[in-house]
Design a protein around this motif. Sequence first.
Motif, short mmCIF file in Angstrom:
data_model
loop_
_atom_site.label_atom_id
_atom_site.label_comp_id
_atom_site.label_asym_id
_atom_site.label_seq_id
_atom_site.Cartn_x
_atom_site.Cartn_y
_atom_site.Cartn_z
N ASN A 91 21.53 6.39 -13.77
CA ASN A 91 22.88 6.34 -14.35
C ASN A 91 23.07 5.09 -15.19
N ASN A 92 22.64 3.95 -14.64
CA ASN A 92 22.80 2.68 -15.37
C ASN A 92 21.97 2.67 -16.64
N ALA A 93 20.74 3.17 -16.54
CA ALA A 93 19.85 3.14 -17.71
C ALA A 93 20.39 4.01 -18.85
N PHE A 94 21.07 5.10 -18.50
CA PHE A 94 21.54 6.02 -19.53
C PHE A 94 23.01 5.80 -19.91
N ALA A 95 23.64 4.81 -19.29
CA ALA A 95 25.11 4.66 -19.43
C ALA A 95 25.54 4.52 -20.88
N SER A 96 24.73 3.85 -21.70
CA SER A 96 25.21 3.59 -23.06
C SER A 96 24.74 4.64 -24.07
N SER A 97 24.04 5.66 -23.61
CA SER A 97 23.58 6.68 -24.55
C SER A 97 24.66 7.75 -24.74
N SER A 98 25.02 7.98 -26.02
CA SER A 98 26.03 9.01 -26.28
C SER A 98 25.43 10.42 -26.25
N LYS A 99 24.11 10.50 -26.15
CA LYS A 99 23.43 11.81 -26.16
C LYS A 99 23.20 12.35 -24.75
N ILE A 100 23.50 11.52 -23.76
CA ILE A 100 23.17 11.90 -22.38
C ILE A 100 24.42 11.82 -21.52
N LYS A 101 24.75 12.92 -20.83
CA LYS A 101 25.82 12.87 -19.83
C LYS A 101 25.15 12.81 -18.46
N THR A 102 25.43 11.74 -17.72
CA THR A 102 24.83 11.56 -16.40
C THR A 102 25.67 12.33 -15.36
N PRO A 103 25.12 12.59 -14.17
CA PRO A 103 25.82 13.41 -13.18
C PRO A 103 27.17 12.82 -12.76
N VAL A 104 28.14 13.71 -12.56
CA VAL A 104 29.48 13.32 -12.12
C VAL A 104 29.65 13.77 -10.66
N THR A 105 30.03 12.83 -9.80
CA THR A 105 30.24 13.19 -8.39
C THR A 105 31.73 13.32 -8.12
N ALA A 106 32.14 14.43 -7.56
CA ALA A 106 33.55 14.63 -7.22
C ALA A 106 33.97 13.63 -6.15
N ASP A 107 35.27 13.30 -6.09
CA ASP A 107 35.67 12.20 -5.18
C ASP A 107 35.76 12.63 -3.71
N PHE A 108 35.65 13.95 -3.43
CA PHE A 108 35.74 14.40 -2.03
C PHE A 108 34.36 14.54 -1.38
N THR A 109 33.29 14.14 -2.06
CA THR A 109 31.95 14.38 -1.52
C THR A 109 31.01 13.23 -1.84
N THR A 110 30.03 13.02 -0.95
CA THR A 110 28.91 12.17 -1.35
C THR A 110 27.89 13.07 -2.03
N HIS A 111 26.93 12.47 -2.69
CA HIS A 111 25.91 13.22 -3.43
C HIS A 111 24.55 12.83 -2.87
N VAL A 112 23.77 13.82 -2.44
CA VAL A 112 22.44 13.50 -1.90
C VAL A 112 21.32 13.81 -2.91
N PHE A 113 21.73 14.09 -4.15
CA PHE A 113 20.79 14.21 -5.27
C PHE A 113 19.52 14.97 -4.93
N HIS A 114 19.70 16.22 -4.54
CA HIS A 114 18.53 17.11 -4.48
C HIS A 114 17.89 17.19 -5.86
N GLN A 115 18.74 17.25 -6.87
CA GLN A 115 18.27 17.14 -8.25
C GLN A 115 19.09 16.08 -8.97
N TYR A 116 18.45 15.40 -9.92
CA TYR A 116 19.17 14.49 -10.82
C TYR A 116 19.18 15.18 -12.18
N THR A 117 20.36 15.65 -12.57
CA THR A 117 20.45 16.57 -13.70
C THR A 117 21.35 16.02 -14.80
N LEU A 118 20.76 15.87 -15.98
CA LEU A 118 21.48 15.38 -17.15
C LEU A 118 21.97 16.55 -17.97
#
Length: 376
Positions: free
Chosen positions: A267-294
């Motif tokens: 997420n940090n590495a891609f934060a400044s790229s306008s071509k990449i949307k990093t994963p969004v985690t909803a506020d009612f859940t933690t994320h265990v990242f079975h996949q990391y999907t851009l």
Amino acid sequence: MKYNMVDLVGQYKRIKNEVDNAVLNILEEASFINGPAVRSFQANLEAYLGVKHVIPCANGTDALQVALMALDLKPGDEVITTSFTFIATAEVIALLKLTPVLVDVDPDTFNIDPKAIEAAITPKTKAIIPVHLFGQCADMHVIKQIAEEHDLFVIEDNAQAVGADYTCPASGNSKKAGTLGHIGCTSFFPSKNLGAYGDGGAIFTNDDDLAAKMRVVVNHGMTVRYYHDEIGVNSRLDSIQAAILDIKLKHLDEYSKARLDAATYYNNAFASSSKIKTPVTADFTTHVFHQYTLVLKDVDRDGLMKHLADKGIASAVYYPVPLHMQKAYLDPRYKEGDFPITEMLSKTVMSLPIHTELTPEIQKEITDAVLEFVEK
Ligand SMILES: *Cc1c(COP(=O)(O)O)cnc(C)c1O
């Protein structure tokens, strides 16, 4: 490939002694089916999840099938699920001659859109199968409200989110993913977050009657030996897999943390790229990242994947074809354009290696390679 989507060998090496001993022990005991290792794992998983009943079975697809079989549905009854998931979710619905009703997803979380569920309900609707896709929970508070209002069963497909925590926005109470609906289903396929060294699955429920029914269904519909009260299936978790899973369960929270750390690095590495949307985690859940999907914006996805492959870096598309456009599931009820978010995602998502053995050095190589192509 230098860097694969998962590193099961690296993970095994860290628990090798314990695993080898446990497996050898099963061989010596020769209690391959329904042995003490299965009961131990079942009890430990019940305690970890805070759920009353865990019913081990042969794989995640069976878990979903058995869950549906326990609900006494009739052919033609409708089951609502997401158009953006692994095929197993819809496959079991179709296999049981129930009617899969597909709905679109949320563009940020990739999870089933509750508003779309509500719009798809008919008098024939009997159940909803939300999928906690890629490792975060679907909007269960709203989904459960809809289910209650319309008297529907909720079966969670938790194959990708075992270990995730869901916090109810109304009560503030936290529970484990897979224990929120009437029934939860999971898979222990080797690459899943809690993976066996072969196939495996489990069903979770707090409902005593459903648990009793599903225990009969997984065992040939048998109540008393060789007396079959209903048509069941043969679906068992074997003792070797249970013994391995029991060891890995003790590490599950640490595995989830490693995946979250890896996701944070990306997420940090891609934060400044306008071509990449990093994963969004909803506020009612933690994320265990079975996949990391851009989600890629104006990027040649095939070109990027080839660029990465040339450097020995794996990448993958989950999922390239929405359910309603799969050959076996073509249906006059649906056509291209019906699920615009799912269709957009299937053309623009790309997943990077995510597992418990990544280091910042490896991740730097991966993110540099992605950015080199994307920002060129
Ligand atoms: C893996 C998976 C399944 C099926 O699990 P198996 O153990 O491979 O049968 C079902 N649903 C989803 C969302 C999955 O990712």
